[in-house]
Design a protein around this motif. Structure first.
Motif, short mmCIF file in Angstrom:
data_model
loop_
_atom_site.label_atom_id
_atom_site.label_comp_id
_atom_site.label_asym_id
_atom_site.label_seq_id
_atom_site.Cartn_x
_atom_site.Cartn_y
_atom_site.Cartn_z
N MET A 225 0.83 -1.20 0.00
CA MET A 225 0.00 0.00 0.00
C MET A 225 0.86 1.26 0.00
O MET A 225 0.62 2.21 -0.75
CB MET A 225 -0.93 0.02 1.23
N MET A 226 1.91 1.26 0.83
CA MET A 226 2.75 2.45 0.95
C MET A 226 3.70 2.62 -0.25
O MET A 226 4.00 3.74 -0.64
CB MET A 226 3.56 2.38 2.25
N THR A 227 4.17 1.51 -0.82
CA THR A 227 5.10 1.63 -1.95
C THR A 227 4.38 1.86 -3.26
O THR A 227 4.83 2.65 -4.10
CB THR A 227 5.98 0.37 -2.04
N HIS A 228 3.24 1.21 -3.48
CA HIS A 228 2.54 1.33 -4.75
C HIS A 228 1.54 2.48 -4.79
O HIS A 228 1.24 3.01 -5.86
CB HIS A 228 1.79 0.02 -5.07
N VAL A 229 0.98 2.86 -3.64
CA VAL A 229 -0.06 3.90 -3.61
C VAL A 229 0.51 5.22 -3.10
O VAL A 229 0.36 6.26 -3.75
CB VAL A 229 -1.26 3.46 -2.74
N ALA A 230 1.16 5.19 -1.93
CA ALA A 230 1.68 6.44 -1.35
C ALA A 230 2.97 6.89 -2.02
O ALA A 230 3.31 8.07 -1.98
CB ALA A 230 1.91 6.26 0.15
N GLY A 231 3.71 5.95 -2.62
CA GLY A 231 4.94 6.31 -3.32
C GLY A 231 6.19 6.29 -2.46
O GLY A 231 7.22 6.86 -2.85
N PHE A 232 6.15 5.60 -1.31
CA PHE A 232 7.34 5.47 -0.48
C PHE A 232 8.32 4.48 -1.10
O PHE A 232 7.92 3.56 -1.84
CB PHE A 232 6.97 4.97 0.92
#
Length: 402
Positions: A225-232
């Motif tokens: 969620m954080m790598t693919h959506v938020a861009g982390f």
């Protein structure tokens, strides 16, 4: 707070570290044993199932043993399981080690909750339980990130060796600091099992499954969620989990403090706010700053409900709290497994990596509805006009007076 609570918190810290650190070390373990990542995932599933079944099993076996001695035996089992994991020559042996360690988990927190509550005055019981669970929450802030770093730097076997050493420290602390607390006279297994006939005990456990399940519906899939959506970046996930852990620590302490003052209102606030925050997470997950804040809030609100839920079980299973308390720890793990499965289903259905947040919001809302139902049933049962069929006048007078 008695110093004995520190010994219980140290044991909880070790248990919390070994439960969650494996998630960050799966690639290293899989590579060493030559198995796939999904196969290595059995080390997580096996542990959760071990907690679910081990909690009642070990508690039943300990019905004839004084509580302090049982806590020491459980820490010994925990040490043995982690040493076996650290030295395992084959994957199957490590899986056995994980299961052995997990057998101590539920009973330790279940019996430890009873011991912690007995160490303090009645108006400080939830705070004492929260103090013990602080070890579990701090493990997510310190133990898991450090254990992952050590495992990735010098080898995952070293991590499990260190965890076993933590178990030794906890064992010594319990032996020296926890007072002798003989098992109450007259307690029988049949008496302990009778607690599960109480609808309020079952409702509290159902609240545990749904409420904590709401937390893990989101957190299980936090990395994609954080790598693919938020861009982390991938490396940022560890620090986002530290934020989650910090939220857990704060929420646990606040929940323990206010549960001693107003238990059910504390549950209404924490579960209701958790449902709202998880629903909003579907939107905030698209922004780095907002998603980081939301992760901390999910940890705080989720663990704000832990002390009141555990105390609710202890209160409703009065006279036979040990088995019910331990089974409630298993309920947390059942919630974890259920929510992870449901979250995986909505992702597989093509609804996206934020879809598990809606699952979590629905589960938390369900827990809130059960809390409201539980309180309504309690008010109805305690109403002065209530007449129980077949009860004696003396029994009616006693109930009304209570």
């Amino acid at each position: 707070m008695p110093l004995a609570l520190l010994a219980l918190a140290i044991g909880a810290f070790g248990i919390g570290t070994t439960e969650f650190v494996i998630m960050g070390l799966l690639p290293e373990v899989a590579g060493d044993y030559g198995v796939s990542i999904p196969t290595a995932g059995y080390l997580v599933t096996g542990y959760a199932l071990g907690v679910m079944f081990g909690a009642p099993l070990m508690t039943v076996l300990g019905t004839k043993v004084p509580r302090k001695r049982m806590l020491m035996l459980l820490m010994g089992l925990f040490i043995a399981g982690n040493l076996l994991s650290a030295l395992a020559p084959a994957f199957a042996v490590m899986l056995i080690g994980r299961i052995v360690a997990s057998l101590a988990h539920g009973a330790f927190f279940g019996i430890g909750s009873v011991v912690a509550a007995d160490l303090v005055a009645p108006d400080k019981k939830a705070g004492a339980i929260a103090m013990m669970f602080t070890g579990l929450t701090v493990a997510n802030v310190v133990g898991v990130p450090l254990g992952t770093l050590v495992g990735q730097s010098v080898g995952w076997r070293v991590t499990f060796g260190i965890v076993a050493a933590l178990g030794v420290v906890g064992l010594i602390g319990i032996a020296r600091l926890v007072p002798d607390m003989p098992k109450p006279e007259g307690v029988r297994l049949r008496h302990e099992l009778a607690a599960f006939k109480n609808v309020q005990v079952l409702l509290a456990m159902a609240m545990t499954v749904l409420g904590f399940g709401g937390v893990f519906a989101a957190i299980t899939y936090i990395a994609p969620m954080m790598t693919h959506v938020a861009g982390f970046a991938d490396g940022s996930v560890t620090w986002l989990l530290v934020l989650f852990g910090l939220g857990m620590v704060g929420g646990n302490l606040v929940g323990g403090k206010f549960a001693d003052r107003a238990l059910m209102p504390m549950l209404y606030v924490s579960l209701g706010a958790l449902a709202v925050v998880l629903a909003l997470f579907t939107l905030t997950a698209h922004d780095k700053v907002l998603s980081a804040v939301t992760i901390a809030l999910v940890g705080a609100l989720g663990f704000a409900s832990v002390p009141p839920l555990q105390k609710r079980v202890l209160d409703q299973a009065h006279g036979a709290p040990t088995l019910a308390s331990a089974v409630n720890i298993g309920a947390f793990n059942l919630g974890n497994a259920l929510s992870a499965w449901l979250g995986g289903l909505v992702i597989a259905a093509g609804l996206g990596y934020t879809a598990p947040n809606w699952v979590g919001a629905a589960l938390a809302a369900g827990a809130l509805l059960l809390a409201l139902l539980s309180a309504a049933l309690e008010r109805r049962a305690g109403a002065p006009s209530t007449v129980v069929a077949g009860s004696t006048p003396a029994g009616q007078r006693t109930a009304v007076h209570h």
